[in-house]
Motif scaffolding. Structure first.
Motif, short mmCIF file in Angstrom:
data_model
loop_
_atom_site.label_atom_id
_atom_site.label_comp_id
_atom_site.label_asym_id
_atom_site.label_seq_id
_atom_site.Cartn_x
_atom_site.Cartn_y
_atom_site.Cartn_z
N GLU A 174 0.87 -1.18 0.00
CA GLU A 174 0.00 0.00 0.00
C GLU A 174 0.91 1.23 0.00
O GLU A 174 1.82 1.35 0.83
CB GLU A 174 -0.91 -0.04 1.24
CG GLU A 174 -1.94 1.04 1.29
CD GLU A 174 -3.16 0.81 0.41
OE1 GLU A 174 -4.16 1.51 0.61
OE2 GLU A 174 -3.13 -0.06 -0.49
N GLN A 175 0.69 2.13 -0.94
CA GLN A 175 1.56 3.30 -1.08
C GLN A 175 1.57 4.14 0.19
O GLN A 175 0.53 4.36 0.81
CB GLN A 175 1.11 4.16 -2.26
CG GLN A 175 1.32 3.49 -3.60
CD GLN A 175 0.92 4.38 -4.75
OE1 GLN A 175 0.51 5.51 -4.57
NE2 GLN A 175 1.06 3.86 -5.95
N ASP A 176 2.76 4.60 0.55
CA ASP A 176 2.93 5.45 1.73
C ASP A 176 2.96 6.90 1.25
O ASP A 176 3.98 7.40 0.79
CB ASP A 176 4.22 5.08 2.46
CG ASP A 176 4.38 5.81 3.77
OD1 ASP A 176 3.37 6.32 4.30
OD2 ASP A 176 5.52 5.89 4.27
N THR A 177 1.81 7.56 1.32
CA THR A 177 1.67 8.94 0.85
C THR A 177 1.08 9.78 1.98
O THR A 177 0.55 9.24 2.96
CB THR A 177 0.71 9.00 -0.36
OG1 THR A 177 -0.59 8.58 0.08
CG2 THR A 177 1.19 8.11 -1.50
N PRO A 178 1.13 11.10 1.86
CA PRO A 178 0.47 11.93 2.88
C PRO A 178 -1.01 11.59 3.03
O PRO A 178 -1.54 11.55 4.14
CB PRO A 178 0.67 13.35 2.35
CG PRO A 178 1.93 13.28 1.55
CD PRO A 178 1.89 11.91 0.90
N ARG A 179 -1.69 11.30 1.92
CA ARG A 179 -3.11 10.95 1.98
C ARG A 179 -3.34 9.64 2.73
O ARG A 179 -4.25 9.52 3.53
CB ARG A 179 -3.68 10.86 0.56
CG ARG A 179 -5.14 10.56 0.55
CD ARG A 179 -5.70 10.51 -0.85
NE ARG A 179 -7.04 11.03 -0.79
CZ ARG A 179 -7.64 11.67 -1.75
NH1 ARG A 179 -7.01 11.88 -2.87
NH2 ARG A 179 -8.86 12.09 -1.61
N SER A 180 -2.47 8.64 2.47
CA SER A 180 -2.64 7.36 3.17
C SER A 180 -2.31 7.51 4.65
O SER A 180 -3.00 6.94 5.49
CB SER A 180 -1.78 6.26 2.53
OG SER A 180 -0.41 6.53 2.65
#
Length: 157
Positions: free
Chosen positions: A7-13
């Motif tokens: 699962e991508q580690d982004t500010p949104r996640s």
């Protein structure tokens, strides 16, 4: 809540994870994007639910269309694996409703009939539950799925 390493580690996640209201742990989950673990009532250890129940999250209808076409073989292997383990899968599709599908409100060239057919047949074949929501609702739904699963396990076995 367990979050799959893929699962991508982004500010949104990270914002979504903060909305869980409970700690999260990035780990490898064999099927799905999210699962959970809980401390046994007697305090003897943790119970990992990743073979029991998982959530697979899709950003929108175009992503699920891609999973049913270009990535179908890989995607189906995940569900076959889940069924073999007896894992309950919740498929959350954000930014979408059944009405969006019936009205063709997505960019993919997958026909409405094909998309509805794939979703409904996979629900029957792999015992999955499809949920639609807004992205800002996702964390609450994920938390609720696991909370009520654990509550049911503890109360009813």
């Amino acid at each position: 809540i367990l979050v799959d390493n893929r699962e991508q580690d982004t500010p949104r996640s990270r914002s979504r994870y903060a909305q869980f209201g409970v700690p999260y742990e990035r780990t490898t989950i064999h099927t799905g994007d999210y699962s959970a673990k809980f401390l046994l009532p007697d305090g003897s250890g943790w119970y990992d639910m990743s073979n029991d129940i998982v959530v697979e999250r899709k950003r929108n209808l175009d992503e699920i269309c891609g999973n049913f076409t270009v990535e179908r073989e890989r995607f189906e292997r995940e569900f076959i694996r889940a069924k073999a383990y007896g894992t309950k899968v919740f498929l959350i599709i954000e930014n979408a409703t059944w009405s969006d599908i019936f009205l063709g409100n997505y960019r993919s060239k997958v026909s409405t009939k094909s998309l509805v057919g794939s979703l409904l047949s996979w629900m029957a074949r792999y015992n999955i539950t499809v949920l639609f929501c807004k992205p800002e609702e996702t964390a609450k739904i994920i938390y609720g799925i696991f909370y009520y699963y654990v509550k049911g396990r503890l109360l009813y076995g």
